[in-house]
Every structure is written in structure tokens, then in C-alpha cells.
Design an enzyme around this catalytic site. Structure first.
Site, PDB file in Angstrom:
ATOM      1  N   MET A  30       0.833  -1.198   0.000  1.00  0.00           N
ATOM      2  CA  MET A  30       0.000   0.000   0.000  1.00  0.00           C
ATOM      3  C   MET A  30       0.872   1.255   0.000  1.00  0.00           C
ATOM      4  O   MET A  30       0.413   2.340   0.333  1.00  0.00           O
ATOM      5  CB  MET A  30      -0.930   0.007   1.211  1.00  0.00           C
ATOM      6  CG  MET A  30      -1.877  -1.197   1.213  1.00  0.00           C
ATOM      7  SD  MET A  30      -3.377  -0.899   2.122  1.00  0.00           S
ATOM      8  CE  MET A  30      -2.747  -0.606   3.757  1.00  0.00           C
ATOM      9  N   GLY A  31       2.146   1.112  -0.363  1.00  0.00           N
ATOM     10  CA  GLY A  31       3.029   2.273  -0.412  1.00  0.00           C
ATOM     11  C   GLY A  31       3.506   2.682   0.968  1.00  0.00           C
ATOM     12  O   GLY A  31       3.434   1.902   1.915  1.00  0.00           O
ATOM     13  N   LEU A  33       6.549   3.033   1.699  1.00  0.00           N
ATOM     14  CA  LEU A  33       7.456   1.882   1.806  1.00  0.00           C
ATOM     15  C   LEU A  33       8.540   2.094   2.855  1.00  0.00           C
ATOM     16  O   LEU A  33       9.025   3.196   3.054  1.00  0.00           O
ATOM     17  CB  LEU A  33       8.092   1.593   0.444  1.00  0.00           C
ATOM     18  CG  LEU A  33       7.109   1.326  -0.703  1.00  0.00           C
ATOM     19  CD1 LEU A  33       7.877   0.957  -1.979  1.00  0.00           C
ATOM     20  CD2 LEU A  33       6.106   0.232  -0.354  1.00  0.00           C
ATOM     21  N   HIS A  34       8.893   0.998   3.521  1.00  0.00           N
ATOM     22  CA  HIS A  34       9.931   1.025   4.552  1.00  0.00           C
ATOM     23  C   HIS A  34      10.813  -0.208   4.391  1.00  0.00           C
ATOM     24  O   HIS A  34      10.679  -0.949   3.405  1.00  0.00           O
ATOM     25  CB  HIS A  34       9.291   1.093   5.942  1.00  0.00           C
ATOM     26  CG  HIS A  34       8.215   0.071   6.183  1.00  0.00           C
ATOM     27  ND1 HIS A  34       8.468  -1.279   6.197  1.00  0.00           N
ATOM     28  CD2 HIS A  34       6.866   0.198   6.380  1.00  0.00           C
ATOM     29  CE1 HIS A  34       7.346  -1.939   6.420  1.00  0.00           C
ATOM     30  NE2 HIS A  34       6.349  -1.065   6.530  1.00  0.00           N
ATOM     31  N   GLU A  35      11.673  -0.450   5.369  1.00  0.00           N
ATOM     32  CA  GLU A  35      12.638  -1.551   5.256  1.00  0.00           C
ATOM     33  C   GLU A  35      11.969  -2.926   5.201  1.00  0.00           C
ATOM     34  O   GLU A  35      12.567  -3.887   4.697  1.00  0.00           O
ATOM     35  CB  GLU A  35      13.652  -1.499   6.404  1.00  0.00           C
ATOM     36  CG  GLU A  35      14.548  -0.255   6.365  1.00  0.00           C
ATOM     37  CD  GLU A  35      15.353  -0.157   5.077  1.00  0.00           C
ATOM     38  OE1 GLU A  35      16.028  -1.123   4.710  1.00  0.00           O
ATOM     39  OE2 GLU A  35      15.277   0.912   4.426  1.00  0.00           O
ATOM     40  N   HIS A  37       9.185  -3.562   3.508  1.00  0.00           N
ATOM     41  CA  HIS A  37       8.889  -3.724   2.078  1.00  0.00           C
ATOM     42  C   HIS A  37      10.173  -3.989   1.288  1.00  0.00           C
ATOM     43  O   HIS A  37      10.198  -4.809   0.379  1.00  0.00           O
ATOM     44  CB  HIS A  37       8.228  -2.461   1.534  1.00  0.00           C
ATOM     45  CG  HIS A  37       6.927  -2.098   2.180  1.00  0.00           C
ATOM     46  ND1 HIS A  37       6.777  -1.004   2.987  1.00  0.00           N
ATOM     47  CD2 HIS A  37       5.709  -2.700   2.155  1.00  0.00           C
ATOM     48  CE1 HIS A  37       5.525  -0.918   3.413  1.00  0.00           C
ATOM     49  NE2 HIS A  37       4.843  -1.940   2.927  1.00  0.00           N
ATOM     50  N   GLN A  61     -10.309  -2.419   1.797  1.00  0.00           N
ATOM     51  CA  GLN A  61      -9.891  -3.100   3.024  1.00  0.00           C
ATOM     52  C   GLN A  61      -9.884  -2.186   4.244  1.00  0.00           C
ATOM     53  O   GLN A  61      -9.441  -2.581   5.317  1.00  0.00           O
ATOM     54  CB  GLN A  61      -8.535  -3.788   2.836  1.00  0.00           C
ATOM     55  CG  GLN A  61      -7.347  -2.869   2.715  1.00  0.00           C
ATOM     56  CD  GLN A  61      -6.087  -3.639   2.353  1.00  0.00           C
ATOM     57  OE1 GLN A  61      -5.971  -4.173   1.245  1.00  0.00           O
ATOM     58  NE2 GLN A  61      -5.144  -3.725   3.261  1.00  0.00           N
TER      59      GLN A  61
HETATM   60  N1  ATP Z   1       8.017  -5.023   9.285  1.00  0.00           N
HETATM   61  C1  ATP Z   1       7.729  -5.767   8.228  1.00  0.00           C
HETATM   62  N2  ATP Z   1       8.505  -6.814   7.897  1.00  0.00           N
HETATM   63  C2  ATP Z   1       8.209  -7.588   6.836  1.00  0.00           C
HETATM   64  N3  ATP Z   1       7.163  -7.374   6.018  1.00  0.00           N
HETATM   65  C3  ATP Z   1       6.358  -6.345   6.294  1.00  0.00           C
HETATM   66  C4  ATP Z   1       6.590  -5.483   7.403  1.00  0.00           C
HETATM   67  N4  ATP Z   1       5.617  -4.536   7.426  1.00  0.00           N
HETATM   68  C5  ATP Z   1       4.809  -4.796   6.386  1.00  0.00           C
HETATM   69  N5  ATP Z   1       5.241  -5.877   5.695  1.00  0.00           N
HETATM   70  C6  ATP Z   1       4.593  -6.496   4.555  1.00  0.00           C
HETATM   71  O1  ATP Z   1       4.520  -5.608   3.467  1.00  0.00           O
HETATM   72  C7  ATP Z   1       3.383  -5.940   2.682  1.00  0.00           C
HETATM   73  C8  ATP Z   1       2.615  -4.682   2.385  1.00  0.00           C
HETATM   74  O2  ATP Z   1       2.060  -4.200   3.594  1.00  0.00           O
HETATM   75  P1  ATP Z   1       1.587  -2.717   3.789  1.00  0.00           P
HETATM   76  O3  ATP Z   1       1.882  -1.937   2.561  1.00  0.00           O
HETATM   77  O4  ATP Z   1       0.236  -2.720   4.363  1.00  0.00           O
HETATM   78  O5  ATP Z   1       2.641  -2.161   4.868  1.00  0.00           O
HETATM   79  P2  ATP Z   1       2.454  -2.026   6.403  1.00  0.00           P
HETATM   80  O6  ATP Z   1       3.721  -1.570   6.999  1.00  0.00           O
HETATM   81  O7  ATP Z   1       1.785  -3.259   6.894  1.00  0.00           O
HETATM   82  O8  ATP Z   1       1.474  -0.834   6.563  1.00  0.00           O
HETATM   83  P3  ATP Z   1       0.358  -0.735   7.657  1.00  0.00           P
HETATM   84  O9  ATP Z   1       0.923  -1.256   8.933  1.00  0.00           O
HETATM   85  O10 ATP Z   1       0.039   0.683   7.683  1.00  0.00           O
HETATM   86  O11 ATP Z   1      -0.737  -1.603   7.114  1.00  0.00           O
HETATM   87  C9  ATP Z   1       2.580  -6.946   3.482  1.00  0.00           C
HETATM   88  O12 ATP Z   1       2.813  -8.246   2.963  1.00  0.00           O
HETATM   89  C10 ATP Z   1       3.154  -6.804   4.862  1.00  0.00           C
HETATM   90  O13 ATP Z   1       3.036  -7.966   5.641  1.00  0.00           O
HETATM   91 MG    MG Z   2      -0.363  -3.313   6.260  1.00  0.00          MG
END
Ligand code: ATP
Ligand code: MG
Length: 282
Positions: A30-31, A33-35, A37, A61
Site C-alpha cells: 500500500m506504499g 514503503l519502509h525496510e 517492504h 480493506q
Molecule cells: N516489518 C515488516 N517486515 C516484513 N514485512 C512487512 C513489514 N511490514 C509490512 N510488511 C509487509 O509488506 C506488505 C505490504 O504491507 P503494507 O503496505 O500494508 O505495509 P504495512 O507496513 O503493513 O502498513 P500498515 O501497517 O500501515 O498496514 C505486506 O505483505 C506486509 O506484511
Molecule cells: Mg499493512
């Protein structure tokens, strides 16, 4: 790196490569992006010939009272991260591209979504499974990469892929954490400094649960009580749910045997965080 806004162009890109036998890895996000992702994109890069990242804040969702409008959107930065990691194509559809006005189909996984996140966020998993089914159908990747941070989501997506005979392998990657244990999440940026400190309580509670189990505790009641106590001791935290479950069925257990998953959701102020840990009783 190509940036593709339409389903048609995305399908054309994927089918073109697939005709040549190129194996595509898909990382749905969902963008913001962090470490976490970044680690998924790296895993895709390692295991596949071409990498597609989708960036789509999926309105389906989010509940009507949830944070869709305030969800962080940092596209320019996201594109740089994708580029750095050698992403081949970024799929950035706008909502009407995936959900035109006449859209009326829902994909749902039943039993697995009627607990934990599904109870706290009615409709959430329906949105997740519908968009994941669409993305998998558009790209038809050899593998799709998800994070363990969203444990229940990973189990639900595995079920979806199996039940609908979707031709993709679901790869679940380990949770990336801050040095103090906090799982990376796009929503962490909402935390004020004091809340950021309080947010370590999720990892502290999970670690305490793991410690007890490793020390021989087999009563889920006692493990949960110890974890709950830690969360109650944190004034900025409010427990949403806490559970000890079978890692595959997600059925709650009363006695720890073999592997279990500790799952929790905690409000820190107006931000809701989730985390989990898989623990083996030895
Ligand atoms: N800390 C993390 N370590 C590994 N994978 C992650 C982590 N955070 C998110 N992901 C994965 O990244 C993918 C995309 O998730 P998303 O874009 O919703 O990010 P998010 O950090 O979960 O955001 P939010 O917590 O706001 O929902 C998902 O498969 C999610 O499980
Ligand atoms: Mg998420």
C-alpha cells in the site's frame, strides 16, 4: 524501471515476459514503503527473474471509520526505493482502474477471517482477498511475497491461493524490526515520541510470552495473563486482542504443544499496531 497505471499495460508487460519464460515475483503493497517492504523486494529479486511491486491503497480493506484518508502516501520516495532495489515495474493503479463503478464481485475466505483482525476490522479481509485475487490474476506471478508482520493475512492469502487454484507460490518473509523490537509498519509514523516509546510494548509482551513458553510454561491462560499485564502496565497502550493460536489453522489453543503463534493488536493513542511471534515449545 517502468511505472504502469493501467491493468491493460500491466497485463501486457507480464504476458510478454511470461511468453519468454521469465519468472515474475510480485510484491503487493500500500506504499509508504519502509525496510520491511525493501526486504520483500529483495527476496523477490533473489528468487525471480523480474520483480513487480504494486502500490495501491486499497479502499476496500478499510472500514468506514478507519484511517483510509489519513493513510500515508509517499509515492516519489516509494518509487526511489523500488528503483534502488532493482524493481522492474511498479504497478500504481488508481482506484477506478481496479474498481470501476460497475464492479460488484467479492472474494472471501470464510473461517480464517472470522477472528482476530477480522473481528476487530469487519470487512477488512474481504478487501484484502479481493484485491490480492485481482493482482495475482493481472500479474500471474510465479511467486508473491508477503510479510510475517501481518501473520493472519499471510495465512488467509495462502488459503485463497490454494482454494482458488491460483498459480502462484506464496512466500512469507520474516518481520523486519527496529533495533528496539518494534515491527516496521507504515503506521509507525503516526506515533508521537512518547507513543513511539510505548509502542515497544508489543514486542516486549511477545518476548515475555516466548520466554515463559521456553521456560516450560504450557498454560495459555498464564502466558496470556503475563503478556496482558505488561500491556496494562503501559499507560499509552490499550489492548485490542491477544491470542495464542495454532500457526496453520489459527485455532486458539489452551495448552502449548509444538509450535504456536502469539498474536496481538494494541492501540497506541489513535494508532493501531499489530505484531506476532511463532514460538516452539521444546
Ligand atoms: N516489518 C515488516 N517486515 C516484513 N514485512 C512487512 C513489514 N511490514 C509490512 N510488511 C509487509 O509488506 C506488505 C505490504 O504491507 P503494507 O503496505 O500494508 O505495509 P504495512 O507496513 O503493513 O502498513 P500498515 O501497517 O500501515 O498496514 C505486506 O505483505 C506486509 O506484511
Ligand atoms: Mg499493512
Amino acid at each position: 524501471m517502468r511505472r504502469v497505471p493501467s491493468v491493460k499495460a500491466m497485463t501486457a508487460w507480464a504476458r510478454g515476459l511470461q511468453r519468454e519464460g521469465v519468472k515474475i515475483g510480485l510484491v503487493p503493497t500500500m506504499g509508504a514503503l519502509h525496510e520491511g517492504h525493501r526486504s520483500l523486494i529483495r527476496a523477490a529479486r533473489l528468487a525471480c527473474d523480474a520483480v513487480a511491486v504494486s502500490i495501491f491503497v486499497n479502499p476496500l480493506q478499510f472500514g468506514p471509520l478507519e484511517d483510509f484518508d489519513r493513510y500515508p502516501r509517499t509515492l516519489a520516495k516509494d518509487l526511489r526505493l523500488c528503483e534502488e532495489e532493482g524493481t522492474d515495474v511498479v504497478f500504481v493503479p488508481r482506484a477506478p482502474e481496479l474498481y470501476p463503478t460497475e464492479f460488484e464481485t467479492a472474494v472471501s475466505v470464510q473461517r480464517l477471517t472470522r477472528r482476530f483482525e477480522g473481528l476487530s476490522r469487519p470487512g477488512h479481509f474481504g478487501g484484502v482477498t479481493t484485491v490480492v485475487a485481482k493482482l495475482l490474476n493481472i500479474v500471474r506471478p510465479e511467486r508473491a511475497f508477503f510479510g510475517q508482520k501481518d501473520y493472519q493475512q499471510a495465512v488467509v492469502v495462502e488459503r485463497l491461493v490454494e482454494d482458488l487454484n491460483l498459480d502462484a507460490r506464496v512466500v512469507v518473509c520474516p518481520t523486519v524490526r527496529e533495533p528496539d523490537g518494534l515491527a516496521l509498519s507504515s503506521r509507525n509514523r503516526f506515533l508521537a515520541p512518547e507513543e513511539r516509546k510505548a509502542a515497544t510494548v508489543l514486542y516486549r509482551a511477545l518476548s515475555a510470552g516466548r520466554r515463559l513458553i521456553r521456560a516450560g510454561e504450557r498454560s495459555v491462560k498464564r502466558v496470556e495473563a503475563a503478556m496482558t499485564k505488561l500491556i496494562w502496565a503501559e499507560p499509552l497502550a490499550r489492548l485490542d486482542y491477544l491470542a495464542v493460536a495454532h500457526p496453520a489453522t489459527l485455532d486458539e489453543v489452551r495448552v502449548v504443544r509444538g509450535r504456536v503463534v502469539l498474536l496481538l493488536a494494541v492501540w497506541i493513542g489513535t494508532t493501531r499496531l499489530i505484531d506476532n511471534m511463532v514460538v516452539s515449545a521444546r
